[in-house]
Design a protein around this motif. Structure first.
Motif, PDB file in Angstrom:
ATOM      1  N   PHE A   1     128.021  14.946  -4.992  1.00 38.10           N
ATOM      2  CA  PHE A   1     127.413  15.019  -3.651  1.00 38.10           C
ATOM      3  C   PHE A   1     126.166  14.144  -3.590  1.00 38.10           C
TER       4      PHE A   1
ATOM      5  N   VAL B   1     126.310  15.535   0.954  1.00 43.76           N
ATOM      6  CA  VAL B   1     127.481  14.800   1.429  1.00 43.76           C
ATOM      7  C   VAL B   1     128.437  14.561   0.261  1.00 43.76           C
TER       8      VAL B   1
ATOM      9  N   ARG C   1     130.965  12.735  -1.982  1.00 40.12           N
ATOM     10  CA  ARG C   1     131.238  11.284  -2.066  1.00 40.12           C
ATOM     11  C   ARG C   1     132.703  10.990  -1.758  1.00 40.12           C
ATOM     12  N   THR C   2     133.583  11.967  -2.065  1.00 35.83           N
ATOM     13  CA  THR C   2     135.019  11.830  -1.753  1.00 35.83           C
ATOM     14  C   THR C   2     135.522  13.210  -1.335  1.00 35.83           C
ATOM     15  N   GLU C   3     136.797  13.312  -0.997  1.00 34.94           N
ATOM     16  CA  GLU C   3     137.373  14.633  -0.717  1.00 34.94           C
ATOM     17  C   GLU C   3     137.399  15.448  -2.004  1.00 34.94           C
TER      18      GLU C   3
ATOM     19  N   PRO D   1     133.814  13.976   3.139  1.00 41.62           N
ATOM     20  CA  PRO D   1     132.577  13.240   3.435  1.00 41.62           C
ATOM     21  C   PRO D   1     132.148  13.330   4.905  1.00 41.62           C
ATOM     22  N   SER D   2     133.101  13.479   5.813  1.00 41.70           N
ATOM     23  CA  SER D   2     132.727  13.528   7.237  1.00 41.70           C
ATOM     24  C   SER D   2     132.124  14.880   7.632  1.00 41.70           C
TER      25      SER D   2
ATOM     26  N   PRO E   1     129.445  17.019   5.912  1.00 47.40           N
ATOM     27  CA  PRO E   1     128.482  17.373   4.861  1.00 47.40           C
ATOM     28  C   PRO E   1     128.109  18.857   4.930  1.00 47.40           C
TER      29      PRO E   1
END
Ligand code: SAH
Ligand code: AVI
Length: 309
Positions: A227, A245, A247-249, A263-264, A266
């Protein structure tokens, strides 16, 4: 920390399933979190702590002049002992000091520091949540109370929750008791932004540590390094927002459940609301107090408001 309750587990999972997901700000404060907060207060960018301390030193006598001799001092979310000691310096014959904190380590350090600095003063710490009725139990019935909500920790509540909390607190006070409320004031957004994005990365570490704490407390498997720290000033709400956030799913197992983070979306970990001087009489009135005195530092970055119950 005490055992995890079913209510806490349900509250955590409900928060993480919201859109955007959220974690309650009190989970920042395990042993390491309290140490990281202490480090934040010593970064050059984080002005609130040193500004409040110098404000208390400079204007503490004006505050103390309005507090009865022999009052009990109750501090909400005491953290370190510095500010209580600065205030106690001005108070007339304080009867007892009750620091309240959910961080056992911070509470132990504060208790010892105050006992060392003021051996004559009775110190009666309470380990737990300052919203609990029991935090205010067994205080001398015949002494006036001064509740000190230090550090602008009130800013970490949503505005409506802050009013509800101050109202509930008012119900625990008698007429003539007082609340000393520390608030961080609206200022140049650049200064606000820097205070929550220090160059040494201490605030980022503090933010990510909440995941480590959730891992140990709830048996989760968050990877904090997966994150990124995000903190920004949101001018319409007049607050700093902190997020983590992904960094990836990511799929994470938490308290026996599997949750997906993207990521979309947070994770919202903290809001830190800022105030204007005009907000204060209104806040007092809506919460059931009278605003009696407001003092600020020379730059008007931070305020102490004395509300009378
Ligand atoms: N007042 C101190 C510390 C601020 S950090 C200062 O100004 O420096 C916030 C403190 O409040 C931490 O020590 C944390 O452990 C405590 N805290 C946060 N939420 C709390 C809650 N709900 N009940 C009790 N303590 C809480
Ligand atoms: C405790 N509280 C008032 C701090 C704040 O400024 O909102 C917590 C903090 N979060 C990031 N830095 C400091």
């Amino acid at each position: 920390m005490a055992e995890v309750t079913e209510v806490e587990r349900a509250e955590l999972l409900a928060g993480l399933r919201q859109s955007p997901p959220r974690i309650a700000a009190r989970y920042f404060y395990d042993r390491l979190g309290s140490q990281l907060f202490d480090q934040i207060t010593r970064t050059p960018e984080y002005y609130p702590t040193r500004t409040e301390l110098s404000l208390l030193k400079a204007r503490g006598d004006e505050i103390a002049a309005r507090i009865s001799e022999g009052s009990v001092l109750v501090e909400l979310g005491s953290g370190s002992a510095d500010k209580a000691l600065a205030l106690l310096e001005h108070l007339r014959k304080p009867r007892l000091y009750r620091p309240i904190d959910i961080s056992k380590e911070a509470l132990g350090r504060t208790t010892r520091a105050v006992q060392r600095a003021r051996p004559q003063l009775e110190v009666s710490p309470y380990w737990g949540d300052f919203t609990a009725e029991s935090a205010y139990a067994e205080l001398p019935a015949d002494a006036r109370r001064l509740v000190y909500y230090s550090g602008s920790t009130i800013g970490n509540l949503e505005r409506a929750d802050a009013v509800a909390f101050l109202r509930a607190l008012r119900a625990r006070l008698g007429p003539g008791d007082a609340l000393l409320l520390a608030v961080d004031l609206v200022k140049d957004p650049g200064l606000l932004h820097a205070a929550y994005n220090d160059a040494a990365g201490v605030t980022a570490a503090f933010n990510k540590n909440v995941l480590r704490h959730i891992n140990t407390r709830f048996g989760a498997d968050f990877d904090p390094d997966a994150f990124e720290h995000l903190a920004f000033y949101e001018p319409r709400m007049r607050r700093i927002e902190m997020h983590l956030v992904p960094r990836t799913e990511l799929d994470v197992s938490i308290a026996g459940e599997r949750l997906r983070f993207v990521p979309s979306q947070p994770i919202h970990t903290e809001s830190s609301h800022k105030f204007t001087l005009d907000d204060l009489p209104n806040l007092a009135q809506r919460s059931g107090y009278t605003s009696e005195l407001v003092v600020t530092d020379p730059l008007a970055w931070f305020a102490e408001a004395l509300f009378r119950a």
